[in-house]
Every structure is written in C-alpha cells, then in structure tokens.
Design a protein around this motif. Sequence first.
Motif: not given
Length: 492
Positions: A120, A220, A226, A235
Amino acid sequence: MTRYISILETIGRTPLVRLDRLAPPDVNVYVKVEAFNPMGSVKDRMALAVIEAAERSGDLHPGQTVIEATSGNTGIGLAMVCARKGYPLVVTMAESFSLERRRLLRFLGARVVLTPAAEKGSGMLAKAIELADKHGYLLCRQFENEANAEVHSRTTAREILDDMQGEPIHAWVSGFGTGGTLKGVSRVLKAADPRIRIVVAEPDNAPLLGSGEAQPAGVSHPRFRPHLMQGWSPDFISPLTQQAVAAGVVDDVVPVAGEEALRLARELARKEGIFVGISAGATLAAALQVARRAPAGSHIVCMLPDTGERYQSTPLFEGIEDEMNEEELALSRSTPGCRFDTPAVTPVSQVVTPQEAVSDIEAERRLDDYLTQTPVVMFALAWCEFCWSARKLFDRLGVDYLSVDLDSPAYQAGDMGVRLRPVLARRCGAPTIPQIFIDGQSIGGCSELFEAWHDGSLGRHLAECGVAYDAEAIIDTELLLPTWLHPRSVTA
C-alpha cells in the motif's frame, strides 16, 4: 498575462465553474477545476511549493536528486518542476496505480520505482525513505511538509474567495489525501467566515476519518481497505490531515461509494463537459449530498483534483470501446463511402505513359540503389503508425535495416519521395506503405511482415541473406500495433 517566462508561472488560477445540469436547481454548486494546471492536477501547486521551499532553506542543492512516494499526480507535478529546474527525480509508486501515470512520469524524465501493491501507500513511502537515506536524495515528504499546506492557503483559498466576490459560501468540499489542500484551504476559509462548513469526503469502505480511530504510528490505519479513488485516501491519516482535524476545522465527513465516484465522473463529462478523474467524481458525489441538504440559494464549492486522461486503464473507462459499436456501425453504413465493410480498392495501373516513363527512369534507378545498399529495406512514411509497428518488430529482433522515409527532407530532393511512390506501387503490386524488401524481394507491408514472423518465413529469409536477428525472441505482434487499433481492423 499572455506570455510567461516559464511553464511554472502557469500553475494555479484555475477556474471556478458553476454546474448547470447536475446540481439541484435551487443550489449553486461551483467546481474548482484543477485539471487546468499545466500537468492536469492540483498537485502542481504543491510540487512547485515544496521544491522552492527546499531551495530557499538550502536543503536542495543544484543537481541533487529529488525523490517522493506518490500515486502519480504529485510525481507528475514534481517531474514538470524538476525538468524545468534541472533536478533528477525518482518516484516510488505502488504497482496498482494506473499505467498512464508511470508513462507520463518517464516521459517527463523521472525514474519510477514500483513497490508491491500489498504494501500500500505506506510501503511506497518506506521505499522512498530508504532510497533517500542511501543515496542522499531530497525526500519531499508531501504528507507532512508545511509547504504543501502553505501554497493552498496562499493560492487556492484566495482564488476561491476572490472568485466568489463576497458571496457567502455555505460549504467547501474536498477529499483529504496528503492533507495539504484540506489544511491550507480550510484555515483561510474559516478565518474569512467561520460559518463556512468544511466537508471532507472519503471512501465508504475505508472510513479513516469517519471511524474516529486515531492513526497508529508507523503502520496502516486499521480501517483502511483498497478503494477505487487513486490518491484520494492513502492507508494512513497524514500528519497534515491530523493537524487539520485537531484544529477543529472539519465540520463533516461524508463517505462515498466507488461506483458513485465512477458514475459522477462520467456524468460530469457527458452532462457538463468537464473531464475529470475518479477522485473528482467522488468529491462531487459528496458535494451533491451536501447540496441536497443545503438551504435554497446556497453556494457550495467543490474541489475537482485532476483530469481524466490518466485513468484510461482503470474502471473509469470500462465499457468505452476502441471499435465502433452497433449504433456507430449502422451510422457508418448509412452512407456509401469510407466504410470498413466495403473497402475501396485502388487499382495499380500497369500502363505507363511516355512522359511517366521518362520521369520514372531516375526513380527506378534510385529504388534499385536503395535495395542494393543493405539486405533489409523498408519504404516508409515518418508519421505512419504501421511503419512504427514494423520498426518495433525489427528493433525487437535486433535487425539492421534501411528505412527510406519518403516524406522526410532527406528523400525529397528533386521531389524523389513523391516520384518513388508510383514506381514502388508498380514494383510491389500495392499502393500502400510500408513496403518491405529482403534481399531485393518484396515481402509486403506491416501485416505481411508480422505473418512472415509468425510462420517462420521471415527468419528463413533473414538467415539466407546473412542478416543477424534474435531467433529466440518471443513477440506478440498484436502488442506492436497502435493501441487504438484492434487486429481485425488491419484486415478490414
């Protein structure tokens, strides 16, 4: 101002446009169209501000490499700024972001280092930090750099207030992303009029702000998932976003579904003529929710962060075909000319007048001269996409060849490029370009070249005349054709 010293002077001063067909009839919804920036997004503002702040502080030295983690728009803005100012640029980007963004970055001279999608936004940021530490690059740190927010206080917010000309603003709607636009604009608008509502939109399946959960350090956010809105919400909650929330300027958080974002981006194009990306559609979706609850006569300002051109490989363009659909085919067939189902046949005249024969003697000699210079000769046009495709195959195979570009200055002395065309057509039995010869023998155009590669005859011809090539190459020739062209259009 109509003349500029540099492309960088054209950043900002983007238009505020009132929607006519999408907004409720009794509410004025204005969109700030950031696609009018030179590289097509709001991030151009921040890119210039961050680089100039680093120059003023002495953190950026002449010739030093700049690096940043970005979903694309920040990197594209930085690539423009660095190109103009002479700084090399490295961008780290998760592999899941659109292919157009990578190509734009590389076109502007940047190097793009991809990171695994599973890691991410925090993964691409970690990679940027590693590379900066190892190689001495300047890391822009867009998520925490105050220059990111400052430029929006100085430009974006002031533009909005100036364009509204004293009209009261009911609400300003934006995504948060890096937090620079949110922090920078909101503090100026609130200072100008505390009644202005600051509305932040975010993905409904990744409610980082809406959840009320704090951002954990170095990992995160637990509510991140997502989503479709590239660059709209990473994130993690960036430091600049956290500062805006802590300052108490955010009045409301509106969740937006990905499908709604896609729908509104398409509706903006088809009903308002405004071409934007998915994040802009998402922000507008939130703005329209606010508009439906607003008192009649209210003025709402909505940020549209970027253009739609860099989303062509994403779901935004799903269903947008390269070829004609049934309705378009029917329209084509409603008149007799220029149709794929009844291609025009251009006969090659076998009768040469005495005047043509005299004129063609030199052209015939020149053609034969080209064919004796090297075993592989292609008669081409510099602008022809089929010629480009043939060149790609030769390049992939490592084949040396002579390209006689009939429309180039080198072959136009005495109008030879024009005079060669009918001679070449009679020699090959076809008027089309390119025409390719191996060891003096015509093998045809681009389609015939590709067929010869697949059936093995091209390799045999090259070997027989001693031309080196990569016999082990595995090449899908369909991928060498122009991207707009479906293979069956070649034979139509």
